[in-house]
Design a protein around this motif. Structure first.
Motif, PDB file in Angstrom:
ATOM      1  N   THR A  10       0.834  -1.212   0.000  1.00  0.00           N
ATOM      2  CA  THR A  10       0.000   0.000   0.000  1.00  0.00           C
ATOM      3  C   THR A  10       0.866   1.258   0.000  1.00  0.00           C
ATOM      4  O   THR A  10       0.500   2.266  -0.598  1.00  0.00           O
ATOM      5  N   GLY A  11       2.023   1.183   0.637  1.00  0.00           N
ATOM      6  CA  GLY A  11       2.929   2.332   0.646  1.00  0.00           C
ATOM      7  C   GLY A  11       3.411   2.709  -0.739  1.00  0.00           C
ATOM      8  O   GLY A  11       3.634   3.883  -1.032  1.00  0.00           O
ATOM      9  N   LEU A  12       3.556   1.720  -1.610  1.00  0.00           N
ATOM     10  CA  LEU A  12       3.977   2.003  -2.987  1.00  0.00           C
ATOM     11  C   LEU A  12       2.922   2.799  -3.741  1.00  0.00           C
ATOM     12  O   LEU A  12       3.230   3.515  -4.678  1.00  0.00           O
ATOM     13  N   PHE A  13       1.686   2.684  -3.328  1.00  0.00           N
ATOM     14  CA  PHE A  13       0.605   3.443  -3.948  1.00  0.00           C
ATOM     15  C   PHE A  13       0.347   4.767  -3.232  1.00  0.00           C
ATOM     16  O   PHE A  13      -0.011   5.753  -3.867  1.00  0.00           O
ATOM     17  N   LEU A  14       0.492   4.785  -1.921  1.00  0.00           N
ATOM     18  CA  LEU A  14       0.040   5.921  -1.123  1.00  0.00           C
ATOM     19  C   LEU A  14       1.133   6.894  -0.703  1.00  0.00           C
ATOM     20  O   LEU A  14       0.835   8.035  -0.373  1.00  0.00           O
ATOM     21  N   GLY A  15       2.360   6.454  -0.651  1.00  0.00           N
ATOM     22  CA  GLY A  15       3.413   7.294  -0.099  1.00  0.00           C
ATOM     23  C   GLY A  15       3.407   7.191   1.424  1.00  0.00           C
ATOM     24  O   GLY A  15       2.531   6.563   2.023  1.00  0.00           O
TER      25      GLY A  15
END
Length: 168
Positions: free
Chosen positions: A104-109
């Motif tokens: 999810t971090g790869l999408f959200l920052g």
């Protein structure tokens, strides 16, 4: 307003539409990923690394600029921190949760992924309290009590760290 994708990288005018398309596509792919992963988790009680890897690569490909890629890596770093907490706490938080937060971090920052992380703790706690108030019995009651114990253990172990982080 922090955007996962960097609008500056696309300039102004017609290039701005590229930014918008990538941003919307990224959100749609993330929602699709979460539905697929949640469905599989519901059926098997496991997160498939293959799915997380495929969706993670899509998150990287949808970055569109170096700036957005750096933000994505910062978001993934939060997931790595969750993996470290899982290892240190003997999986009070599961490794699957950590890998999910990497994806999810790869999408959200970083910032949005941090909000997601704390939001999940709040929602899980509210759900657990609601279940206890409804006095569910049997297997579900044990799950809720286990969840509350894990949340309490996590809060005790890391309350000072979380407090210091909130001050910065």
């Amino acid at each position: 307003k922090e955007n996962h994708l960097s609008e500056e990288a696309f300039g102004s005018g017609g290039d701005g539409i590229v930014f918008e398309v990538l941003e919307v596509t990224s959100k749609i792919v993330l929602l699709l990923a979460l539905f697929v992963i949640a469905g599989n988790d519901y059926k098997t009680q496991l997160l498939e690394m293959r799915q997380l890897l495929v969706f993670g690569v899509l998150g990287i490909l949808l970055c569109g600029s170096w700036s957005a890629l750096y933000q994505a890596m910062g978001g993934a770093l939060l997931g790595v921190l969750v993996l470290i907490v899982a290892w240190c706490s003997r999986e009070s938080i599961g490794f699957g949760d950590g890998w999910l937060f990497v994806m999810t971090g790869l999408f959200l920052g970083f910032t949005r992924n941090l909000v997601l992380l704390f939001g999940t703790f709040v929602l899980a706690g509210l759900f657990a309290i609601g279940c206890l108030m409804l006095k569910k019995k049997g297997k579900n009651n044990m799950i809720v009590r286990d969840l509350i114990n894990k949340l309490e253990n996590f809060a005790e172990k890391y309350s000072d760290t979380l407090h210091r982080l909130s001050k910065t």
